[in-house]
Design an enzyme around this catalytic site. Structure first.
Site, mmCIF file in Angstrom:
data_model
loop_
_atom_site.group_PDB
_atom_site.id
_atom_site.type_symbol
_atom_site.label_atom_id
_atom_site.label_comp_id
_atom_site.label_asym_id
_atom_site.label_seq_id
_atom_site.Cartn_x
_atom_site.Cartn_y
_atom_site.Cartn_z
ATOM 1 N N ASP A 82 36.181 50.076 33.833
ATOM 2 C CA ASP A 82 35.903 49.092 33.193
ATOM 3 C C ASP A 82 34.547 48.507 32.542
ATOM 4 O O ASP A 82 33.607 49.476 33.066
ATOM 5 C CB ASP A 82 36.717 47.764 33.972
ATOM 6 C CG ASP A 82 35.833 47.713 35.318
ATOM 7 O OD1 ASP A 82 36.679 47.124 36.092
ATOM 8 O OD2 ASP A 82 34.999 48.374 35.548
ATOM 9 N N ASN A 153 40.226 38.708 44.814
ATOM 10 C CA ASN A 153 41.361 38.014 44.269
ATOM 11 C C ASN A 153 42.497 38.881 44.075
ATOM 12 O O ASN A 153 43.485 38.857 43.598
ATOM 13 C CB ASN A 153 41.192 37.071 43.153
ATOM 14 C CG ASN A 153 41.016 37.868 41.789
ATOM 15 O OD1 ASN A 153 40.861 39.280 42.035
ATOM 16 N ND2 ASN A 153 40.782 37.329 40.874
ATOM 17 N N HIS A 155 42.347 41.937 42.563
ATOM 18 C CA HIS A 155 42.371 42.769 41.242
ATOM 19 C C HIS A 155 41.771 44.206 41.646
ATOM 20 O O HIS A 155 41.083 44.449 42.598
ATOM 21 C CB HIS A 155 41.345 41.931 40.201
ATOM 22 C CG HIS A 155 40.063 42.095 40.303
ATOM 23 N ND1 HIS A 155 39.258 40.997 40.622
ATOM 24 C CD2 HIS A 155 39.009 43.299 40.485
ATOM 25 C CE1 HIS A 155 37.844 41.389 40.615
ATOM 26 N NE2 HIS A 155 37.847 42.510 40.596
ATOM 27 N N GLU A 160 43.311 41.183 36.695
ATOM 28 C CA GLU A 160 43.215 40.096 37.493
ATOM 29 C C GLU A 160 44.828 39.864 37.876
ATOM 30 O O GLU A 160 45.903 40.467 37.295
ATOM 31 C CB GLU A 160 42.730 39.070 36.669
ATOM 32 C CG GLU A 160 41.374 39.199 36.055
ATOM 33 C CD GLU A 160 40.376 38.829 37.073
ATOM 34 O OE1 GLU A 160 39.126 38.264 37.087
ATOM 35 O OE2 GLU A 160 40.774 38.877 38.418
#
Ligand code: GLP
Length: 258
Positions: A82, A153, A155, A160
């Site tokens: 990313d 979280n 990801h 996400e």
């Protein structure tokens, strides 16, 4: 892979637990070095998927040590998961800057073989850039070994919660916890609100995956990922559907596992 304190097999993905983050990181670097040394098909490079953040820091330090001891990266191609968007590739907070600082500029990787999505493109060019990224991965014969960290979280990359299992490389908006967790890399605290990320479908096409989870702040997420439902609410849980995933954790990150 030595030094594992124990292997926990209570989940559908075995977890190799190491006493310390250092030992877990050294084991991860050993797996990557093994992949680099394995002779891919004649004329093919070893193709690695790479991650950023705090988790891989000691992995890259160990790989640099391996390089200084003789491990060559001349036949390696890399694709990062990313990159923020919008961001200039030269911005100190960009993932390209991170990778140059921690790996690319310290080993004999060829510059034209280190790929990250281009975070500097305008909105109108993003779609084509994401499609081109997927095509480049395919043109290299796919990823042999994908290194992953775990977002707090749940990801992976910047997929996400809510990301689809069949998602591909695309622009995403970053969640508040992700913005907060990554603000440290931006002096002015202003993290770009979006990113270009390999999709979950892209990640799951890697031939093998190495998930490294370090520190107490990831313990709850690791337990939910392994013990909870496989769901878009926790994208890392989709890894349980992949045939060749190795989970390496330090004692602190494995603390919530039964
Ligand atoms: C970012 C990266 C992820 C990484 C995550 C965890 O969101 N895009 O690839 O796994 O942060 O970062 P850290 O390793 O610092 O906990």
């Amino acid at each position: 892979m030595s030094d594992a304190a124990e292997t926990m097999t209570a989940y559908d993905l075995p977890v190799k637990v190491f006493e310390t983050a250092e030992l877990a990181s050294r084991a991860a670097a050993g797996k990557i070095a093994e992949q680099i040394r394995a002779r891919p098909a004649p004329g093919r490079c070893a193709t690695l998927g790479l991650a950023t953040g705090r988790t891989p820091l000691r992995v890259y330090e160990e790989l640099v040590r391996n390089h200084r001891a003789g491990l060559s990266f001349a036949n390696v191609v890399t694709f990062n998961l990313d990159e923020y968007h919008p961001i200039a590739s030269t911005h100190p907070g960009s993932f390209r800057s991170f990778m140059k600082r921690h790996l690319f500029d310290q080993v004999d990787l060829r510059g034209d073989r280190c790929h990250l999505p281009d975070g500097s493109l305008g909105e109108a060019e993003v779609e084509a850039c994401c499609r081109a990224y997927e095509a480049e991965i395919a043109d290299c014969g796919g990823i042999d070994l994908q290194l992953l960290g775990l977002g707090r979280n749940g990801h992976i990359g910047f997929n996400e919660p809510g990301s689809r299992r069949d998602s591909r490389t695309r622009r995403v908006r970053l969640h508040p916890t992700t913005l907060a967790d990554n603000a440290r890399a931006f002096e002015d605290g202003k993290v770009p609100d979006g990113a270009l990320t390999m999709g979950i479908g892209t990640i799951l096409e890697a031939r093998s995956i190495l998930l490294l989870v370090l520190g107490a702040r990831k313990a709850r997420t690791l337990e939910r990922m392994l013990g909870g439902p496989i769901s878009r609410d926790l994208p890392a849980s989709f890894l349980r559907e992949h045939e060749h995933v190795e989970v390496l954790a330090d004692r602190a990150a494995a603390a919530a596992l039964s």
